[in-house]
Scaffold this motif. Structure first.
Motif, short mmCIF file in Angstrom:
data_model
loop_
_atom_site.label_atom_id
_atom_site.label_comp_id
_atom_site.label_asym_id
_atom_site.label_seq_id
_atom_site.Cartn_x
_atom_site.Cartn_y
_atom_site.Cartn_z
N VAL A 1 0.87 -1.17 0.00
CA VAL A 1 0.00 0.00 0.00
C VAL A 1 0.91 1.23 0.00
CG1 VAL A 1 -1.70 1.28 1.33
CG2 VAL A 1 -1.84 -1.20 1.20
N PHE A 2 0.72 2.12 -0.98
CA PHE A 2 1.64 3.26 -1.13
C PHE A 2 1.59 4.14 0.12
CE2 PHE A 2 0.13 2.58 -5.64
CZ PHE A 2 1.23 1.79 -5.97
N PRO A 3 2.72 4.28 0.81
CA PRO A 3 2.71 5.01 2.09
C PRO A 3 2.52 6.52 1.93
CG PRO A 3 4.94 4.30 1.55
CD PRO A 3 4.04 3.72 0.51
N HIS A 4 2.75 7.05 0.71
CA HIS A 4 2.66 8.50 0.55
C HIS A 4 1.29 8.94 0.05
CE1 HIS A 4 3.71 6.75 -3.26
NE2 HIS A 4 3.52 7.89 -3.90
N MET A 5 0.34 7.99 -0.03
CA MET A 5 -1.00 8.36 -0.49
C MET A 5 -2.01 7.97 0.58
SD MET A 5 -1.08 6.94 -4.37
CE MET A 5 0.32 7.09 -5.45
N TYR B 1 6.33 -2.07 -4.27
CA TYR B 1 5.56 -0.85 -4.57
C TYR B 1 5.55 -0.60 -6.08
CZ TYR B 1 5.70 0.48 0.36
OH TYR B 1 5.54 0.51 1.70
N ALA C 1 3.39 -3.18 -7.68
CA ALA C 1 1.98 -2.89 -7.44
C ALA C 1 1.50 -1.81 -8.40
CB ALA C 1 1.77 -2.44 -5.99
N VAL D 1 5.44 6.98 -7.91
CA VAL D 1 5.79 6.08 -6.82
C VAL D 1 7.27 6.18 -6.45
CG1 VAL D 1 5.80 3.69 -6.03
CG2 VAL D 1 3.92 4.51 -7.44
N PRO E 1 8.46 9.99 -5.25
CA PRO E 1 8.01 10.38 -3.91
C PRO E 1 8.57 9.50 -2.80
CG PRO E 1 6.14 10.16 -5.40
CD PRO E 1 7.34 9.72 -6.16
N LEU E 2 8.72 8.21 -3.08
CA LEU E 2 9.18 7.32 -2.01
C LEU E 2 10.68 7.40 -1.78
CD1 LEU E 2 6.94 4.16 -2.45
CD2 LEU E 2 6.72 6.03 -0.84
N GLU F 1 -1.64 16.91 2.79
CA GLU F 1 -2.00 15.55 2.43
C GLU F 1 -2.73 14.80 3.54
OE1 GLU F 1 1.56 13.74 1.10
OE2 GLU F 1 1.47 14.65 -0.87
#
Lengths: 361, 282
Positions: free
Chosen positions: A88-92, B179, B182, B197, B200-201, B281
């Motif tokens: 699960v994308f942690p930044h969303m 990630y 996914a 993805v 940002p990560l 956010e």
């Protein structure tokens, strides 16, 4: 039968020095809950990743809904995956995670928000839409991963060890929920697991894999009661195995000479010869201090060597003079059941020949 | 705790405080500086447009070099991170290897590469002649690669590259590759996955790389001094000259602190921006 939703045809996957998947061929029907079961390193995850598009088969075809997708990139396949780590994308936020798959394929914004909300409602997370993943428990994160995959309306949903990171109670609850969800959405589920309970309780059919090969594909009860070979019998549930040699056959009965049990006769539909294994499940074995009255049972005598108490059941191990170790599971039906016997007691263990399986070694 | 704190106070905070104090002083003789509390040094730096221009130029050269560093280092870090495990130590070694050679020697080596009859021009000339462009446009004219802003930027990017690669590599290596899978699985293209993805990560690595590279670039003086010639000097060169050739410590100290305030300002803007972004956010 209708067209299968997935056809795996002679699929091989070779990694340097290892045959990860060895000539797998089977079909999965639409709306089926299908499990790939096996010990770690048996190739089940590799097979799932080939269906998802993260690995390319060395040879063979994977056909989804009539289309050969063996060489279609992962982002163009009509399948979606729930990852073991959930990913699960942690930044969303939760809702952005669920909407991501729609957003990147150009679905209009208002449709994204309705469909994402619907998907969250379905996994009972409607009230957490604006949370960040690090504010969620493991079980909730998994539901996000489920909603994120289901919102894409895939033809097949792939689940890679989905319950392995949850604690025992939650795992049991999620097993039931996943089964209900699958009926509810009417999508084919393929689950990879090393946990036989998980596979037995959820799946319509199970493929047992072993060293890259598919050993047997059957419904859970068939798999348990009629395993094809020693590996399947041993891997699914607990089993007592006795080695022996076929000495003759009459009608549907086979005579076998075993080292530990002497000469026995068991029913067996197919022809058998040479060295074989006899298998009997421990819960089908009776145990008592007195000899069995019925002459039609088979068994032996021994000493109770170990006793493991689990509350609802007890597991006992009986050692015979010939060095056999026979597992027995008894229901603790009354409070007194456990008092009747003790470690060190000499007991008779016996079972019906119908409950004995003959397996080719 | 105590030894660490003592070390920091003795060798970092105390010298810094001395320089800060000197920035409010004036030279009373060739060898004596008196701290009089004057603001003249700061006034001189801010009122003379020459110094502001040099500070401004230092800023844009550092910003551009930092951006180039990031653009080059990201793919390198990505490749190392996705390389086979047995190659990773070797590839990282290649990135770190230049550290084993003195900065001065490396910079002189760059002069040998960039000068009029240097390796870069030899290489270009060879390509030019091989493509037979000399028949079309006349003989090859060596490019002026040295003693200009280009040389300074190239030198800075080269010198500071490892400081960008290492934090980037660390954050890409830490990134759970599922990630990325996914994202692809959900139908995103490779480039979409990268921007939505991967970037940002790996932002923590990007930010530390930017800071690690930008701040020392802003204060660097050796690279612009050797590669930049007279018209491409940066604020570091001016400061160095105040302390050495010009023997004007108070003014040098004031310029140093102005540079530090600019750096603090940049860090403050960054933390305000990132704070506001995460606030939105939630």
């Amino acid at each position: 039968m209708s067209e299968p939703i997935i056809s795996i045809r002679n699929v091989n996957k070779e990694f340097p020095g290892v045959m990860a998947v060895d000539n797998a061929s089977f079909d999965i029907e639409a709306n089926e809950f299908f499990a790939l079961l096996g010990p770690s390193g048996c190739g089940k995850t590799t097979l799932l990743r080939m269906i998802a598009g993260f690995e390319t088969p060395t040879s063979g075809e994977i056909i989804i809904d009539g289309q050969d997708i063996s060489h279609v990139p992962a982002n163009q396949r009509p399948v979606n995956m729930v990852f073991q780590s959930y990913a699960v994308f942690p930044h969303m936020s939760v809702i952005d995670n669920v909407g991501y798959g729609l957003k990147v394929t150009g679905v209009p914004a208002n449709e994204i928000s309705t469909r994402a909300s619907e998907a969250l409602e379905r996994v009972k997370l409607g009230n957490l839409a604006n949370r960040k993943p690090d504010q969620l428990s493991g079980g909730q994160r998994q539901r996000v991963a489920l909603a994120r995959a289901l919102v894409k309306r895939p033809k097949v949903l792939l689940l890679d060890e989905p319950l392995s990171a949850l604690d025992a109670k939650l795992r049991e609850q999620m097993q039931l929920e996943l089964a209900h969800l699958q009926e509810d959405v009417g999508i084919t589920f393929i689950i990879v697991t090393h946990d036989q309970d998980e596979a037995l309780s959820m799946a319509d059919r199970i493929a047992v894999m072993h060293e890259g090969r598919v050993d047997q594909i059957a419904a859970p009860d068939v798999l348990y009661e009629q395993p094809h070979n020693r590996f399947v019998a041993d891997f699914i549930g607990k089993v007592n195995l006795f080695e022996g040699t076929v000495t003759g056959a009459r009608g549907k009965t086979v005579s076998i000479d075993t080292a530990g049990l002497g000469k026995v006769q068991v029913p067996h539909a197919e022809a058998a010869d040479g060295s074989v294994s006899l298998a009997v499940r421990p819960e089908k074995v009776r145990i008592s201090k007195t000899a069995p009255r019925s002459k039609s049972v088979m068994g032996t005598k021994g000493r109770i060597a170990d006793w493991a108490y689990y509350g609802d059941v007890s597991h006992m191990f009986v050692e015979t003079e010939k060095g056999l170790r026979i597992g027995v599971i008894i229901q603790n039906e009354t409070r007194k059941t456990v008092d009747a016997m003790d470690v060190g007691d000499i007991v008779h263990v016996y079972w019906s020949p119908e409950d004995t399986l003959l397996l080719n070694s | 705790m105590i030894p660490g704190t003592a070390w920091l106070v003795l060798f970092f905070l105390a010298p810094l405080a001395i320089i800060w104090a000197i920035s409010f002083g004036e030279n009373t003789s060739l060898v004596k500086t008196e701290i009089t509390g004057t603001l003249d040094n700061y006034w001189r730096a801010l009122s003379d447009v020459v110094y502001l221009k040099i500070i401004w130029k230092s800023l844009w050269i550092s910003l551009l070099s930092t951006a180039l560093c990031l653009a080059i280092a990201y793919p390198i870090s990505f490749l190392i991170s996705f390389a086979k495990d047995k190659w990773k130590p070797l590839l990282l070694m290649i990135v770190i290897l230049p550290f084993w050679i003195n900065l001065l020697i490396r910079t002189y080596a760059l002069i040998a590469v960039f000068r009029t009859r240097g390796f870069a021009n030899f290489g270009l000339e060879w390509i030019y002649n091989t493509l037979q462009l000399d028949h079309l446009f006349g003989a090859f004219e060596p490019l002026p690669l040295l003693y200009n802003n280009f040389a300074v930027i190239a030198g800075l990017v080269y010198v500071f590259m490892p400081f960008m690669v290492l934090p980037l590599y660390a954050s890409i290596e830490r990134l759970d590759k599922s990630y990325l899978e996914a994202s692809l699985d959900l139908g995103a293209s490779q480039s979409r996955t990268f921007w939505s993805v991967t970037v940002p990560l790996t932002m923590p690595g990007i930010v530390s790389g930017l800071i690690l590279v930008f701040i020392p670039m802003l204060g660097s003086f050796l690279t612009p001094d050797l590669l930049g010639g007279t018209n491409a000097q940066m604020i570091g060169n001016v400061i160095e000259r105040q302390f050495k050739a010009a023997n004007d410590w108070p003014f040098g100290a004031a310029l140093s602190f102005l540079l530090m305030y600019v750096t603090f300002g940049a860090l403050a803007i960054r933390s305000v921006l990132s704070g506001r972004k995460s606030g939105m956010e939630v």
